[in-house]
Design a protein around this motif. Structure first.
Motif, PDB file in Angstrom:
ATOM      1  N   LEU A 200       0.836  -1.205   0.000  1.00 51.22           N
ATOM      2  CA  LEU A 200       0.000   0.000   0.000  1.00 51.22           C
ATOM      3  C   LEU A 200       0.874   1.260   0.000  1.00 51.22           C
ATOM      4  CD1 LEU A 200      -2.666   1.540   0.159  1.00 51.22           C
ATOM      5  CD2 LEU A 200      -2.652   1.144   2.640  1.00 51.22           C
ATOM      6  N   ILE A 201       1.908   1.283   0.812  1.00 51.35           N
ATOM      7  CA  ILE A 201       2.798   2.440   0.862  1.00 51.35           C
ATOM      8  C   ILE A 201       3.527   2.603  -0.478  1.00 51.35           C
ATOM      9  CG2 ILE A 201       4.894   3.356   1.963  1.00 51.35           C
ATOM     10  CD1 ILE A 201       3.704   2.176   4.635  1.00 51.35           C
ATOM     11  N   ALA A 202       3.931   1.503  -1.100  1.00 50.52           N
ATOM     12  CA  ALA A 202       4.565   1.580  -2.426  1.00 50.52           C
ATOM     13  C   ALA A 202       3.579   2.157  -3.443  1.00 50.52           C
ATOM     14  CB  ALA A 202       5.043   0.203  -2.862  1.00 50.52           C
ATOM     15  N   TYR A 203       2.312   1.740  -3.378  1.00 51.85           N
ATOM     16  CA  TYR A 203       1.300   2.283  -4.284  1.00 51.85           C
ATOM     17  C   TYR A 203       1.094   3.777  -4.020  1.00 51.85           C
ATOM     18  CZ  TYR A 203      -3.170   3.476  -6.325  1.00 51.85           C
ATOM     19  OH  TYR A 203      -4.169   4.122  -7.020  1.00 51.85           O
ATOM     20  N   LEU A 204       0.957   4.150  -2.751  1.00 53.94           N
ATOM     21  CA  LEU A 204       0.782   5.567  -2.415  1.00 53.94           C
ATOM     22  C   LEU A 204       1.961   6.389  -2.943  1.00 53.94           C
ATOM     23  CD1 LEU A 204      -0.522   5.280   1.263  1.00 53.94           C
ATOM     24  CD2 LEU A 204      -1.849   5.996  -0.739  1.00 53.94           C
ATOM     25  N   ARG A 205       3.173   5.853  -2.802  1.00 52.95           N
ATOM     26  CA  ARG A 205       4.361   6.556  -3.297  1.00 52.95           C
ATOM     27  C   ARG A 205       4.287   6.735  -4.807  1.00 52.95           C
ATOM     28  NH1 ARG A 205       9.267   5.294  -5.510  1.00 52.95           N
ATOM     29  NH2 ARG A 205      10.905   6.810  -5.053  1.00 52.95           N
ATOM     30  N   SER A 206       3.728   5.759  -5.516  1.00 53.79           N
ATOM     31  CA  SER A 206       3.636   5.842  -6.978  1.00 53.79           C
ATOM     32  C   SER A 206       2.617   6.885  -7.432  1.00 53.79           C
ATOM     33  CB  SER A 206       3.279   4.467  -7.567  1.00 53.79           C
ATOM     34  OG  SER A 206       1.907   4.169  -7.379  1.00 53.79           O
ATOM     35  N   GLN A 207       1.823   7.386  -6.510  1.00 51.04           N
ATOM     36  CA  GLN A 207       0.784   8.361  -6.827  1.00 51.04           C
ATOM     37  C   GLN A 207       1.215   9.761  -6.395  1.00 51.04           C
ATOM     38  OE1 GLN A 207      -2.075   7.254  -8.598  1.00 51.04           O
ATOM     39  NE2 GLN A 207      -0.623   5.560  -8.692  1.00 51.04           N
ATOM     40  N   GLY A 208       2.164  10.321  -7.144  1.00 44.91           N
ATOM     41  CA  GLY A 208       2.583  11.702  -6.906  1.00 44.91           C
ATOM     42  C   GLY A 208       3.727  11.868  -5.935  1.00 44.91           C
TER      43      GLY A 208
END
Length: 180
Positions: free
Chosen positions: A109-117
């Motif tokens: 989830l944190i990796a995904y959040l990082r990929s979003q901006g």
């Protein structure tokens, strides 16, 4: 207490698609598109590595505002602790989400959040002390190591044991005399 993930090791190989699936649980309250509106919770575009109170105009809880005074940035560790159990990490937060206990899911989830901006927020180098083959925790200076410095005599009839010799004293560095 469990150590936080070694972000330099886990983030580069995290399953971003699994993180996006995990974010589906967040979508009831949060949006993540660039320029997206706040919902019940703030828009999370660019949140990783950004200010904790990153969404201007969002009505953050007094508890989160107080927490942000001491921890102003959504670091990987801060996000990990918050996502694990929001109300335990920030007592009094308005976020009623129970949290995600599964470390692998949180990392994704944190990796995904990082990929979003937030892709400009650096991933730290792997912690060498936590890599496979790294030495176990070393004793503090002067602390005895089991079996070290104690001479044991073998019991009668017992096979001889291998003993370590003390290290040889360090040799002084060779010095060269100035040449004229």
């Amino acid at each position: 207490m469990e150590l936080p993930p070694d972000w330099g090791t886990v983030l580069p190989v995290a399953d971003i698609a699994a993180g996006e699936r995990a974010f589906a649980r967040c979508m009831a309250c949060h949006t993540i598109n660039q320029g997206g509106a706040d919902g019940i919770g703030p828009n999370l575009w660019g949140a990783v590595g950004g200010p904790m109170l990153h969404s201007a105009g969002f009505d953050y809880s007094p508890a989160l505002r107080e927490h942000a005074a001491q921890n102003p940035t959504w670091t990987y560790d801060e996000l990990d602790q918050f996502i694990t159990a929001p109300s335990r990490h920030v007592r009094g937060t308005k976020m009623s989400f129970a949290g995600i206990r599964n470390t692998e899911e949180r990392v994704a989830l944190i990796a995904y959040l990082r990929s979003q901006g937030s892709s400009g927020y650096a991933i730290p180098a792997p912690d060498p002390s936590r890599q496979p083959g790294a030495e176990e925790e070393t004793p503090a200076e002067g602390e005895a190591v089991e079996g070290e410095g104690v001479e044991q005599t073998p019991e009668e009839g017992a096979p001889p044991s291998r003993t370590r010799k003390p290290p040889a004293p360090a040799q002084p560095a060779a010095t060269s005399s100035p040449q004229n």
